[in-house]
Design an enzyme around this catalytic site. Structure first.
Site, PDB file in Angstrom:
ATOM      1  CE  LYS A 121      -4.554   2.625   1.095  1.00 42.45           C
ATOM      2  NZ  LYS A 121      -4.256   2.120  -0.262  1.00 42.45           N
ATOM      3  CG  ASP A 139      -8.654   5.103  -2.108  1.00 46.24           C
ATOM      4  OD1 ASP A 139      -9.159   6.209  -2.407  1.00 46.24           O
ATOM      5  OD2 ASP A 139      -9.295   4.037  -2.184  1.00 46.24           O
TER       6      ASP A 139
END
Length: 215
Positions: A121, A139
């Site tokens: 991420k 996320d």
């Protein structure tokens, strides 16, 4: 899982674009984007902003951070939480970038993920927000909302990313995270989502009462 996901995501993104302002800014300092993203892990945006401002007001660039006092860095980034761990990672990442990359942040996913504390991420965030490279940072907001919309049926963010990449048009990747995060912060919240005022309710599979809308 519903059909016609490509058409539906295009409609959703169009509506979100009409309701939110894209915050992606190209040509930002890749190093500051990377450090801010590390600081953002497991904390709120306002805490990240404060910690980032504190850090770079005292140590303005990668060389100053790498040579800075670990105790001082801990103090500066304390608002972001987990400040001892994050300070160590920031120092280590800074030194690696100087020693191995001439002080530059690589624009390659695998190389970014080789850095301490940089997961998928974080690496994708750097690609999008620092280099304007197509990627889908997943996320908590993107993971939650993608499942609620019925686009994916996944337990792990990595699986969500893979599934989204399989059907979301690539020209939507850069803005996807930014719009979904804003939507998740204002409407599609983790608890008590505001479905009654949601601008894309008719395109969503989620029902707060039944988890599934009646057809």
């Amino acid at each position: 899982m519903t059909d016609n996901r490509v058409d539906r995501i295009k409609k959703i993104m169009k509506i979100l674009n009409e309701n939110y302002t894209i915050r992606v800014v190209c040509n930002r300092d890749p190093y500051k984007v990377l450090i801010r993203t590390i600081l953002s892990q497991r904390t709120r945006d306002e805490n990240t902003d404060q910690a980032t401002e504190n850090l770079f007001s005292v140590y303005p660039d990668i060389y100053a951070v790498a040579d800075g006092s670990i105790e001082k860095i801990q103090e500066l980034i304390k608002p972001a939480g987990f400040y001892r761990v994050k300070a160590g990672r920031i120092k280590e990442v800074s030194r690696i970038l100087i020693d191995q990359y001439g002080g530059e942040v690589p624009d390659d996913l695998k190389e970014l993920m080789s850095l301490p504390g940089v997961g998928r991420k974080t690496a994708n965030c750097v690609l999008v927000f620092a280099f304007n490279e197509p990627a889908i940072p997943v996320d908590t907001h993107v993971h939650r909302i993608s499942n609620r919309w019925g686009f994916v049926d996944t337990k792990k963010p990595e699986d969500t990313e893979k599934e989204l990449m399989s059907f979301v048009p690539k020209d939507l990747w850069i803005e996807l995270n930014d719009l979904m995060v804003q939507f998740g912060q204002t409407i599609c919240k983790p608890t008590s989502p505001q479905c009654e005022i949601c601008p894309i309710y008719d395109l969503c599979d989620y029902d707060p009462l039944n988890d599934e809308k009646d057809n």
